[in-house]
Design a protein around this motif. Sequence first.
Motif, PDB file in Angstrom:
ATOM      1  N   ASP A  85      35.517  49.847  49.930  1.00  0.00           N
ATOM      2  CA  ASP A  85      34.523  49.626  48.872  1.00  0.00           C
ATOM      3  C   ASP A  85      34.849  48.430  47.971  1.00  0.00           C
ATOM      4  N   THR A  86      35.738  47.569  48.426  1.00  0.00           N
ATOM      5  CA  THR A  86      36.109  46.381  47.658  1.00  0.00           C
ATOM      6  C   THR A  86      36.224  45.179  48.580  1.00  0.00           C
ATOM      7  N   ILE A  87      35.630  44.065  48.142  1.00  0.00           N
ATOM      8  CA  ILE A  87      35.714  42.817  48.889  1.00  0.00           C
ATOM      9  C   ILE A  87      36.213  41.722  47.953  1.00  0.00           C
ATOM     10  N   SER A  88      36.504  40.575  48.523  1.00  0.00           N
ATOM     11  CA  SER A  88      36.908  39.419  47.733  1.00  0.00           C
ATOM     12  C   SER A  88      36.066  38.226  48.187  1.00  0.00           C
ATOM     13  N   ILE A  89      35.480  37.539  47.227  1.00  0.00           N
ATOM     14  CA  ILE A  89      34.750  36.305  47.488  1.00  0.00           C
ATOM     15  C   ILE A  89      35.363  35.237  46.590  1.00  0.00           C
ATOM     16  N   ARG A  90      35.829  34.155  47.190  1.00  0.00           N
ATOM     17  CA  ARG A  90      36.454  33.049  46.439  1.00  0.00           C
ATOM     18  C   ARG A  90      37.543  33.561  45.482  1.00  0.00           C
ATOM     19  N   GLN A  91      38.418  34.382  45.993  1.00  0.00           N
ATOM     20  CA  GLN A  91      39.564  34.906  45.234  1.00  0.00           C
ATOM     21  C   GLN A  91      39.184  35.880  44.121  1.00  0.00           C
ATOM     22  N   GLN A  92      37.927  36.322  44.081  1.00  0.00           N
ATOM     23  CA  GLN A  92      37.481  37.267  43.051  1.00  0.00           C
ATOM     24  C   GLN A  92      37.186  38.613  43.701  1.00  0.00           C
ATOM     25  N   LEU A 140      33.639  35.590  23.946  1.00  0.00           N
ATOM     26  CA  LEU A 140      33.470  36.970  24.395  1.00  0.00           C
ATOM     27  C   LEU A 140      32.022  37.250  24.763  1.00  0.00           C
ATOM     28  N   LEU A 141      31.104  36.801  23.943  1.00  0.00           N
ATOM     29  CA  LEU A 141      29.687  36.993  24.205  1.00  0.00           C
ATOM     30  C   LEU A 141      29.266  36.283  25.484  1.00  0.00           C
ATOM     31  N   ILE A 142      29.703  35.050  25.675  1.00  0.00           N
ATOM     32  CA  ILE A 142      29.353  34.294  26.876  1.00  0.00           C
ATOM     33  C   ILE A 142      29.938  34.956  28.111  1.00  0.00           C
ATOM     34  N   SER A 143      31.207  35.357  28.059  1.00  0.00           N
ATOM     35  CA  SER A 143      31.820  35.976  29.238  1.00  0.00           C
ATOM     36  C   SER A 143      31.161  37.307  29.553  1.00  0.00           C
ATOM     37  N   HIS A 144      30.764  38.078  28.541  1.00  0.00           N
ATOM     38  CA  HIS A 144      30.083  39.351  28.779  1.00  0.00           C
ATOM     39  C   HIS A 144      28.720  39.113  29.413  1.00  0.00           C
ATOM     40  N   SER A 145      27.984  38.129  28.917  1.00  0.00           N
ATOM     41  CA  SER A 145      26.673  37.802  29.469  1.00  0.00           C
ATOM     42  C   SER A 145      26.799  37.338  30.905  1.00  0.00           C
ATOM     43  N   THR A 146      27.841  36.566  31.199  1.00  0.00           N
ATOM     44  CA  THR A 146      28.046  36.056  32.544  1.00  0.00           C
ATOM     45  C   THR A 146      28.266  37.189  33.531  1.00  0.00           C
ATOM     46  N   VAL A 147      29.038  38.207  33.155  1.00  0.00           N
ATOM     47  CA  VAL A 147      29.275  39.338  34.045  1.00  0.00           C
ATOM     48  C   VAL A 147      27.968  40.039  34.373  1.00  0.00           C
ATOM     49  N   GLU A 148      27.121  40.221  33.393  1.00  0.00           N
ATOM     50  CA  GLU A 148      25.886  40.951  33.624  1.00  0.00           C
ATOM     51  C   GLU A 148      24.880  40.175  34.465  1.00  0.00           C
ATOM     52  N   ALA A 149      24.871  38.852  34.355  1.00  0.00           N
ATOM     53  CA  ALA A 149      23.825  38.072  35.005  1.00  0.00           C
ATOM     54  C   ALA A 149      24.335  37.283  36.209  1.00  0.00           C
ATOM     55  N   ALA A 150      25.590  37.404  36.543  1.00  0.00           N
ATOM     56  CA  ALA A 150      26.190  36.556  37.557  1.00  0.00           C
ATOM     57  C   ALA A 150      25.882  37.013  38.971  1.00  0.00           C
ATOM     58  N   ASP A 151      25.932  36.045  39.859  1.00  0.00           N
ATOM     59  CA  ASP A 151      25.897  36.304  41.293  1.00  0.00           C
ATOM     60  C   ASP A 151      27.151  35.671  41.870  1.00  0.00           C
ATOM     61  N   MET A 152      27.697  36.299  42.865  1.00  0.00           N
ATOM     62  CA  MET A 152      28.813  35.730  43.613  1.00  0.00           C
ATOM     63  C   MET A 152      28.347  35.694  45.056  1.00  0.00           C
ATOM     64  N   SER A 153      28.633  34.611  45.742  1.00  0.00           N
ATOM     65  CA  SER A 153      28.267  34.565  47.146  1.00  0.00           C
ATOM     66  C   SER A 153      29.246  33.702  47.911  1.00  0.00           C
ATOM     67  N   GLY A 154      29.308  33.964  49.202  1.00  0.00           N
ATOM     68  CA  GLY A 154      30.202  33.219  50.081  1.00  0.00           C
ATOM     69  C   GLY A 154      30.735  34.126  51.160  1.00  0.00           C
ATOM     70  N   ARG A 155      31.703  33.622  51.889  1.00  0.00           N
ATOM     71  CA  ARG A 155      32.360  34.442  52.913  1.00  0.00           C
ATOM     72  C   ARG A 155      33.268  35.434  52.212  1.00  0.00           C
ATOM     73  N   ALA A 156      33.142  36.670  52.590  1.00  0.00           N
ATOM     74  CA  ALA A 156      33.909  37.729  51.928  1.00  0.00           C
ATOM     75  C   ALA A 156      35.079  38.178  52.800  1.00  0.00           C
ATOM     76  N   ARG A 157      36.115  38.629  52.127  1.00  0.00           N
ATOM     77  CA  ARG A 157      37.277  39.231  52.785  1.00  0.00           C
ATOM     78  C   ARG A 157      37.317  40.687  52.354  1.00  0.00           C
ATOM     79  N   VAL A 158      37.541  41.588  53.295  1.00  0.00           N
ATOM     80  CA  VAL A 158      37.575  43.017  52.996  1.00  0.00           C
ATOM     81  C   VAL A 158      38.937  43.403  52.429  1.00  0.00           C
ATOM     82  N   ILE A 159      38.916  44.087  51.305  1.00  0.00           N
ATOM     83  CA  ILE A 159      40.144  44.627  50.707  1.00  0.00           C
ATOM     84  C   ILE A 159      40.317  46.075  51.165  1.00  0.00           C
ATOM     85  N   ASP A 160      39.282  46.882  50.988  1.00  0.00           N
ATOM     86  CA  ASP A 160      39.252  48.256  51.489  1.00  0.00           C
ATOM     87  C   ASP A 160      37.790  48.638  51.698  1.00  0.00           C
TER      88      ASP A 160
END
Length: 170
Positions: free
Chosen positions: A35-42, A13-33
């Motif tokens: 104010d929401t996008i998807s990068i690598r299925q996320q 739980l601690l590791i997953s919480h830390s990952t959310v706060e410090a993470a970066d996601m990058s790549g080609r994005a797909r528009v959902i709406d």
Amino acid sequence: MRRNALSTFLVTLLISHSTVEAADMSGRARVIDGDTISIRQQRIRIAAIDACERDQTGLKDGKVWRCGAAARSYLGKMIDGQHVRCDIIDQDQYRRLVGQCFIGDTDIGLAMVKAGLAEAMLRYLPAAHSISEVEYGQAENSARDHGFGMWSAEIESPYDYRRSKSSRIP
């Protein structure tokens, strides 16, 4: 045995919480709406903005204006074929990541607000974030003053629209 399982759970739980706060996601994005996008299925909710819902409409120049489709389309044209980077700052109640997203140095959320296709939504930002609340507020005021996008139409705020839809009895 039970103690080890609890310890493992807490560390995970601690590791997953830390990952959310410090993470970066990058790549080609797909528009959902708008104010929401998807990068690598996320799915990633763009921080500090609120755009019209996909099916939301309003009146513009006496005609029905599909503000949700307009916001989605604008975001799609902005990110189409571009490398998008999101600095993840939070996770929302629906377990989507929330991030400040960029194409190069361009803040995508701020660009949506400047175009009048999203409202600045600053009240849900976590305490530790790097988003300029002043810049977002000024961008919204400027879009409103110039009658850009949603500010040139008669529409319900996206927040009120969602609330009214969820309170309707089927």
